[in-house]
Design a protein around this motif. Sequence first.
Motif, PDB file in Angstrom:
ATOM      1  N   GLU A  28       0.823  -1.205   0.000  1.00  0.00           N
ATOM      2  CA  GLU A  28       0.000   0.000   0.000  1.00  0.00           C
ATOM      3  C   GLU A  28       0.862   1.262   0.000  1.00  0.00           C
ATOM      4  N   THR A  29       0.374   2.311  -0.650  1.00  0.00           N
ATOM      5  CA  THR A  29       1.024   3.610  -0.586  1.00  0.00           C
ATOM      6  C   THR A  29       0.482   4.378   0.623  1.00  0.00           C
ATOM      7  N   ALA A  30       1.125   5.505   0.917  1.00  0.00           N
ATOM      8  CA  ALA A  30       0.636   6.354   2.010  1.00  0.00           C
ATOM      9  C   ALA A  30      -0.781   6.844   1.734  1.00  0.00           C
ATOM     10  N   LEU A  31      -1.096   7.089   0.471  1.00  0.00           N
ATOM     11  CA  LEU A  31      -2.453   7.518   0.119  1.00  0.00           C
ATOM     12  C   LEU A  31      -3.463   6.412   0.405  1.00  0.00           C
ATOM     13  N   ASP A  32      -3.127   5.190   0.031  1.00  0.00           N
ATOM     14  CA  ASP A  32      -4.027   4.066   0.302  1.00  0.00           C
ATOM     15  C   ASP A  32      -4.309   3.957   1.798  1.00  0.00           C
ATOM     16  N   LEU A  33      -3.241   3.994   2.589  1.00  0.00           N
ATOM     17  CA  LEU A  33      -3.395   3.827   4.029  1.00  0.00           C
ATOM     18  C   LEU A  33      -4.129   5.000   4.658  1.00  0.00           C
ATOM     19  N   ALA A  34      -4.024   6.166   4.057  1.00  0.00           N
ATOM     20  CA  ALA A  34      -4.775   7.316   4.565  1.00  0.00           C
ATOM     21  C   ALA A  34      -6.280   7.063   4.470  1.00  0.00           C
ATOM     22  N   MET A  35      -6.712   6.375   3.422  1.00  0.00           N
ATOM     23  CA  MET A  35      -8.135   6.043   3.298  1.00  0.00           C
ATOM     24  C   MET A  35      -8.547   5.002   4.337  1.00  0.00           C
ATOM     25  N   VAL A  36      -7.673   4.034   4.591  1.00  0.00           N
ATOM     26  CA  VAL A  36      -7.966   3.048   5.631  1.00  0.00           C
ATOM     27  C   VAL A  36      -8.013   3.728   6.995  1.00  0.00           C
TER      28      VAL A  36
END
Length: 218
Positions: A28-36
């Motif tokens: 996951e990228t930082a953007l992906d994890l920000a959504m989680v």
Amino acid sequence: MTDYTDVRHAYDTVAADYAERLPDTRAETALDLAMVDAFASAVLADATEASTAPVLDAGCGAGRMSAYLAARGVAVRGVDLSPGMVAMARRDHPELDFAVGSLDDLPCGDSEFAGVMLWYSIIHTPPPGLDRVLAEAVRVLRPGGHLLVGFQSGTGTRDVAPAYRRLGHEVHLERQLYSADEVASRLAAVGVHEVARLVRRATADERDDQAVVLARRT
């Protein structure tokens, strides 16, 4: 109902390699994890304590995202189609609760969860079966609950079996691509309305763009 026989067999076959090569959120990228993180925060914001706001990680695989949610204070339960993947999840995350079950017939009660996460869980469901999967996620979600869906963005089908053949596994496995607009529209049709979305370009070894839709049951 969708026939997931090939999907179950494929993940049972590759479960040990999958768990070894993808034990955490390195994909996951930082953007992906920000959504989680936004999803977890939304669930917890509605709760007096974590135990009153359980979350279902539907299509949990070997449990890596379940562990990520748990580390953020969420009371999480994982369900996956593949007994092999569930065995890896139980081995690697014995403190968490995992069960075998299909996305289109979840072994869960109505309105049982404050949040449901489908993290790349819809990618093996062809379009005719997607509405049932989303409706099942909504069935187990409380009114006002939060839903997070991650998936590859686009249209058409990809053959992902060659990636596993390179590891010595002979399987048949395809994944579906969906646009964020289509997923948001299908969610709205089953009573869950978009709050936010992420669509980002492919990075590193990714073949396709990636999308995440955060929604809430009305």
